[in-house]
Enzyme design. Structure first.
Site, PDB file in Angstrom:
ATOM      1  CB  THR A   1     124.550  17.199  62.816  1.00 20.78           C
ATOM      2  OG1 THR A   1     123.996  16.512  63.933  1.00 20.78           O
ATOM      3  CG2 THR A   1     125.913  16.617  62.490  1.00 20.78           C
TER       4      THR A   1
ATOM      5  CG  ASP B   1     127.266  11.916  55.083  1.00 19.51           C
ATOM      6  OD1 ASP B   1     126.730  12.831  55.732  1.00 19.51           O
ATOM      7  OD2 ASP B   1     126.612  11.108  54.399  1.00 19.51           O
TER       8      ASP B   1
ATOM      9  CG  HIS C   1     118.864  11.883  68.147  1.00 23.93           C
ATOM     10  ND1 HIS C   1     118.063  12.977  68.308  1.00 23.93           N
ATOM     11  CD2 HIS C   1     119.911  12.301  67.376  1.00 23.93           C
ATOM     12  CE1 HIS C   1     118.578  14.016  67.664  1.00 23.93           C
ATOM     13  NE2 HIS C   1     119.706  13.632  67.091  1.00 23.93           N
TER      14      HIS C   1
END
Length: 543
Positions: free
Chosen positions: A75, A158, A290
């Protein structure tokens, strides 16, 4: 979470869209969307089923074979390429986290979006920071060219918000705990407070199962992943205040898109004297992948819901009258859980050997060489770090032993040392032609990367036990993790499809070309993609 109520509010508060003259002026708002774990395979599989926002984007410029070209398909590095136009080797974001064995803190792991200098910080309980991103984003370049440009970034994670927003943002928000949050000390805009109130109430309440779309029913089949755990029949029912299941549900992306739409409205993005940019990180697809895998009823239901939510989001922008352009891609791809892959014709799919870890292999080396302490740090693949307390001779010997031990394992495809990786340049050829060594090089930063890098064989899932947490993942050198769709759309553009490969590092220079922002040769790794079908170009000569 549906956007229709917000769309009605915005429609009442903003003027109707104006007609765009031809040739069009530069767009006033750039909308960059990353769907976490939205592989090119998923796009190809579902594109005919989309009827909302993803259907609209297929009426623009479609590049179905985009690439997150580097090897560490995670990511954080993936998001770092999208608005910088640079590979992780230059962004410095080599993985979601890395090992710093020279730090004095007990936790030697550094999270990509943390400020580890904060007292008491750990890689799991941290202060969010942009300090590790070494290069500017497109938004920062826009501000440097004209300080009136606004830069906004919102995401479910974030790290997605930080890596796409960069160092100079007007607003940056991510989901944390039970609300959208930002850096400490920042004022909370009214729209964020409103969304947090509504979404917080929804999050705290139990949610019944969602109806299964008719096209998804054939995918409903229980898959045993061990320990009595199954996936493939879940319909997103959850109890209240369940952070894990909330993130792995269609509601999560709907809330993020609602917040993005509200910030566009309240900040009047796209209506100022300079072009603005908003980046949106839709994170739920990754959590669904996931938690349930990518080929079951859960992913099917989720993607069709996301398609509708994106349609509602674009409808909000349409009603505002803003002249906007969209770029949509993903931070990486992914593969399904090995148990279902084997049922569906992939007999070589398997889970990683639990003994294949840096720690275990390092312990064997220590015993053979008569050394003490943890010699190797890392996991079963990717970067492997070596204890810096070793002498130069010991380090060379431990690296040689570590490379040999990993390479001998039947699940390992290749192992490359730092010297081997740095000896090759970052490639500029089509990404599907890159060797494994070149893929490693595009993501290797000598200040942060390991002493050597391990590539697992194709279809080896680096989760040893699917019964105790996630069942499927990504992160490999292989194209199922590297390939992502790249879509561009603007009202009135002539649609076309280019099936040949492009890269996510091409997105930033392409958008810079749309708004006439000069990018000097070498400033970015990517190239400007011409979005004009036929004569003419959207790429200035300087790009």
């Amino acid at each position: 979470m549906k956007l229709a109520p917000l769309a009605l509010v915005l429609a009442a508060a903003t003027p109707a869209a104006a007609q765009t003259a031809a040739p069009p002026p530069p767009p006033r708002l750039l909308v960059v969307i990353s769907i976490d774990q939205f592989s090119a395979d998923l796009f190809a599989e579902y594109r005919a089923q989309f009827s909302g926002g993803l259907k609209r984007l297929q009426g623009g410029a479609v590049f179905p074979s985009g690439y997150q070209s580097h090897a560490a398909t995670e990511t954080c590095p993936g998001h770092s390429t999208i608005t910088t136009g640079m590979h992780p080797a230059r962004t410095g974001i080599i993985a979601n986290d890395w090992i710093d064995l020279k730090t004095t803190r007990t936790d030697k792991t550094v999270y990509c979006a943390e400020d580890e200098s904060v007292s008491g910080s750990t890689s799991s309980k941290y202060t969010v920071s942009d300090k590790h991103l070494l290069v500017p984003t497109l938004g920062e370049r826009m501000k440097a060219a004209n300080p009136a440009s606004r830069v906004v970034s919102v995401a479910g994670k974030d790290r997605a918000a930080v890596m796409m927003g960069g160092h100079r943002v007007d607003e940056l928000w991510w989901w944390e705990g039970n609300a959208y949050r930002s850096y400490a000390g920042r004022a909370v805009p009214p729209v964020v407070a409103r969304v947090n109130e509504v979404v917080g109430t929804r999050y705290a309440a139990p949610t019944p199962a969602l109806p299964v779309p008719a096209v998804c029913t054939a995918r409903e089949r229980a898959i045993d992943v061990g320990g009595g755990k199954t996936v493939g029949t879940h319909h997103f029912a959850r109890g209240g205040n369940d952070a894990r299941l909330y993130r792995a549900s269609p509601e999560f992306d709907g809330a993020t898109l609602t917040l993005a739409a509200g910030l566009i409205r309240d900040m009047k993005l796209g209506q100022g004297t300079a072009p603005d940019i908003i980046s949106v990180g839709a994170s739920a697809t990754d959590y669904v992948g996931h938690t349930y895998g990518s080929e079951g009823v859960e992913m099917c239901t989720h993607l069709l819901s996301l398609d509708r939510d994106l349609g509602d989001f674009f409808a909000v922008l349409d009603q505002s009258g803003i002249d906007y352009a969209v770029a949509l891609t993903a931070d990486h791809g992914g593969q399904d859980l090995p148990e279902r892959l084997r049922e569906n014709g992939m007999p070589t799919a398997e889970r990683v050997d639990p003994a294949l870890t840096a720690k275990t292999i390092g312990e064997g080396i220590a015993a053979r060489l008569g050394l003490s302490g943890q010699l190797l740090w890392g996991g079963s693949f990717g970067d492997i770090w070596v204890d810096p307390r070793l002498t130069a001779a010991q380090r060379r010997q431990v690296i040689a032993e570590g490379v040999k031990a990993f390479a001998a394992h039947r699940q390992v495809e290749a192992v490359f040392t730092a010297e081997q990786i740095m000896a090759v340049p970052v490639p500029t050829t089509p990404p599907e032609t890159w060797t494994l060594l070149q893929r490693a090089r595009a993501g290797y930063n000598p200040q942060r990367s390991g002493a050597f890098v391990v590539a697992l064989k194709p279809r080896v899932t680096p989760i040893a036990d699917g019964s105790k947490g996630y069942v499927a993942t990504h992160g490999s050198f292989w194209d199922y993790d590297r390939r992502v769709p790249i879509l561009f759309w603007r009202k009135g553009m002539t649609p076309f499809e280019q099936p040949l490969s492009v890269e996510t590092v091409d997105i930033a220079p392409t958008l810079a070309g749309l708004i006439g922002l000069p990018v000097r040769a070498g400033e970015m790794d990517g190239r400007c993609l011409d979005l004009v079908a036929g004569a003419g170009t959207s790429c200035p000569a300087t790009n």
